[in-house]
Scaffold this active site. Structure first.
Site, short mmCIF file in Angstrom:
data_model
loop_
_atom_site.label_atom_id
_atom_site.label_comp_id
_atom_site.label_asym_id
_atom_site.label_seq_id
_atom_site.Cartn_x
_atom_site.Cartn_y
_atom_site.Cartn_z
N ARG A 181 -2.37 49.79 -56.94
CA ARG A 181 -3.68 50.35 -56.64
C ARG A 181 -3.64 51.24 -55.40
NH1 ARG A 181 -7.34 45.01 -55.09
NH2 ARG A 181 -6.12 44.43 -53.27
N ASP B 23 -14.53 39.63 -47.32
CA ASP B 23 -13.15 40.10 -47.42
C ASP B 23 -12.96 41.01 -48.63
OD1 ASP B 23 -13.66 37.41 -48.59
OD2 ASP B 23 -11.69 37.71 -49.49
#
Ligand code: AMP
Ligand code: MG
Length: 520
Positions: free
Chosen positions: A183, A260
């Site tokens: 990614r 997060d």
């Protein structure tokens, strides 16, 4: 704690690596190498992301690329690391987390600016806690497809270059197989990175991190009057508001909006139990593990504020007083609903927001919720109705019944009348009359231009759960053709593509039985 990286026999991808994150210093990460997986194979690739990185598309199909993006071959110039962060999960302070299975290779210079490249599922890190450092094929396909789908929808997101798979077994509720997603994003820095250094009292590192983010991504905050870190908080809030407004407008539920999983750049990241709404249900909870419904669709704007508040708290050591943080957060409260109304107006074919538009939208959403109207198909059918609105006042019923077969290439879901989606037809007709009058009142109203704009705003194909599920089931049997077909449609979500009718149709009954949890 830092493991040396063996750079012998490394592969040169011909990319210029910058490794700016690595320059932050050892408090921010652990250097380490990915752990190899046996017998890797290709699952999917995105040529568009290859172009973004300046990678040769043909090379991306090579055995060397397969090894490199599975983590089996070191890459020359990269400096692999796992970063440390903390965060609030489901509203509770969770302490230290970190990249438990994502390994940052470094940043590649691209025409669009430096891009971080991560291998997700590439093995254990010091932050893996109880996890195995792996990702399963199922969730990797979902992340890959959704990243590229969101990008094509114009929604800020991390991208995905490729997915590779391996027969290596991975234990979840049942035994599955491993996969790695490569990614890409300008930065994967999260709210949780700031929380980490703030809550552990490492305020020098907190300042280093904030300066890094300002210098590279928010340079205007340096020039702003007042405290630059308060300016940063306000700028992050603005980007987050725009992102969440886009989620709401397209019917996207993230599913795990823990701090997060919140990008400091306002990108959609960490695709897990996400879902695009089928039938409109404002209280829809897509994550089977979210028993309290904290991350329900209609709570996302408030949860984003809660998360921004946590970011503000983390930045307090860099501000003069608490009021500075509160003042920086204040604009979100107006920005978020304004951004959402702008998006909803665009969906309705309206160019400017006027008094009464919020009410017009809300009354529609109530009707859609009451009748569980399919969220994506509704907007496509409404877009077609816009073409038939004349500049003269004319009862809306005149343009609804007996519509002829629609344009060639138009998908199944779009054929048929928008009012047929409702049980309360008269109530919908009354709403449609108000909508039509509002459109006709726009100076220089042009029906076919409005229709064209609406069709570019309201997608025909979104990554519905059942579509992903079909592609995943085939992929598990070694057939990646359905994944490629779906990817192709998702890359052009506003276009009617021959042979893609079924991807734009109503979901089958079994779609509502799919249970997607945090397990990935
Ligand atoms: P998530 O909610 O998926 O974003 O993950 C929360 C935290 O758990 C992050 O720190 C992840 O890196 C970590 N994590 C999730 N799954 C795994 C896994 N299979 N192995 C190691 N760490 C994991
Ligand atoms: Mg995460």
């Amino acid at each position: 704690m830092n493991r040396p990286v063996d750079m012998a026999a490394s592969l040169d991808l011909g990319l210029a690596w910058q490794n700016r994150f690595a320059s932050l210093g050892e408090a921010f990460y652990t250097l380490l190498s990915p752990t190899a997986l046996p017998a890797p194979h290709w699952v999917g690739t995105s040529p568009a992301v290859a172009d973004l990185l300046g990678l040769d598309r043909a090379w991306l199909a090579s055995p060397a690329a397969l090894d490199a993006f599975t983590g089996n071959l070191p890459i020359a110039g990269a400096q692999p690391l796992a970063s440390v962060y903390s965060g609030h999960q489901f509203g509770h302070w969770a302490g230290q987390l970190g990249d438990g299975r994502a390994i940052l290779l470094g940043e590649v210079d691209s025409p669009a600016g430096p891009q971080e490249v991560q291998l997700k599922g590439a093995g254990l890190t010091p932050y893996s806690r109880m996890g195995d450092g792996r990702a399963v094929l199922r969730s990797s396909i979902r992340e890959f497809l959704c990243s590229e789908a969101m990008h094509a929808l114009g929604i800020p997101t991390s991208r995905a270059l490729c997915v590779t798979g391996s027969p290596a077994p991975v234990r979840r509720e049942e035994i599955e197989t491993a996969a790695v997603v490569t990614r890409v994003a300008p930065s994967f820095i999260r709210f949780g990175h700031f929380e980490h250094f703030s809550h552990s009292g490492q305020h020098a590192q907190l300042r280093t991190l904030a300066d890094f983010v300002i210098d590279h991504f928010y340079p205007a905050c340096r020039e702003a009057t007042g405290n630059p870190y308060a300016a940063l908080l306000e700028a992050v809030s603005a980007r987050t508001a725009e992102m969440v407004a886009q989620w709401q407008a397209v019917g996207f539920c993230h599913g795990v909006m823990n701090t997060d999983n919140m990008s400091i750049l306002g990108l959609t990241i960490d695709y897990g139990p996400f879902q695009f709404l089928d039938a409109f249900n404002p209280g829809h909870v897509c994550n089977h593990s979210d028993t309290g419904g904290r991350y329900a669709y209609n709570r996302q704007p408030n949860i984003a504020y809660w998360n921004l508040f946590a970011l503000g708290q983390a930045l307090l050591p860099l501000m003069d007083d608490q009021q500075q943080a509160l003042d920086a957060l204040e604009p979100y409260k107006a920005h978020m609903p304004a951004a959402l109304q702008r998006r909803m107006n665009a969906k309705l074919g309206l160019d400017r927001v006027e008094d009464g538009d919020a009410e017009l939208t809300e009354s529609l959403m109530k009707l859609m919720a009451a009748d569980a109207v399919d969220f994506t198909i509704f907007w496509r059918r409404l877009s077609h109705v816009a073409a038939e609105i004349s500049v003269r006042a004319e009862p809306v019923e005149a343009l609804l019944p007996d519509r002829p077969e629609l344009v060639e290439g138009q998908a199944q879901g779009e054929q048929g009348q928008v009012r047929d989606l409702f049980l309360q037809r008269e109530a919908f007709d009354a709403w449609a009359t108000r909508w039509r009058e509002r459109l006709q009142g726009q100076p220089g109203f042009d029906a076919s231009a409005t229709q064209a704009r609406m069709l570019r705003t309201n997608p025909q194909v979104v990554l519905r759960n059942h579509l992903g599920e079909v592609a995943i089931q085939r992929a598990k049997q070694g057939d990646f053709s359905e994944l490629a077909r779906l990817q192709n449609a998702l890359e052009r979500p506003f276009e009617a593509i021959a042979g893609h009718d079924d991807l734009a149709a109503f979901p089958p009954d079994w779609a509502s039985q799919i249970e997607i949890s945090c397990s990935s």
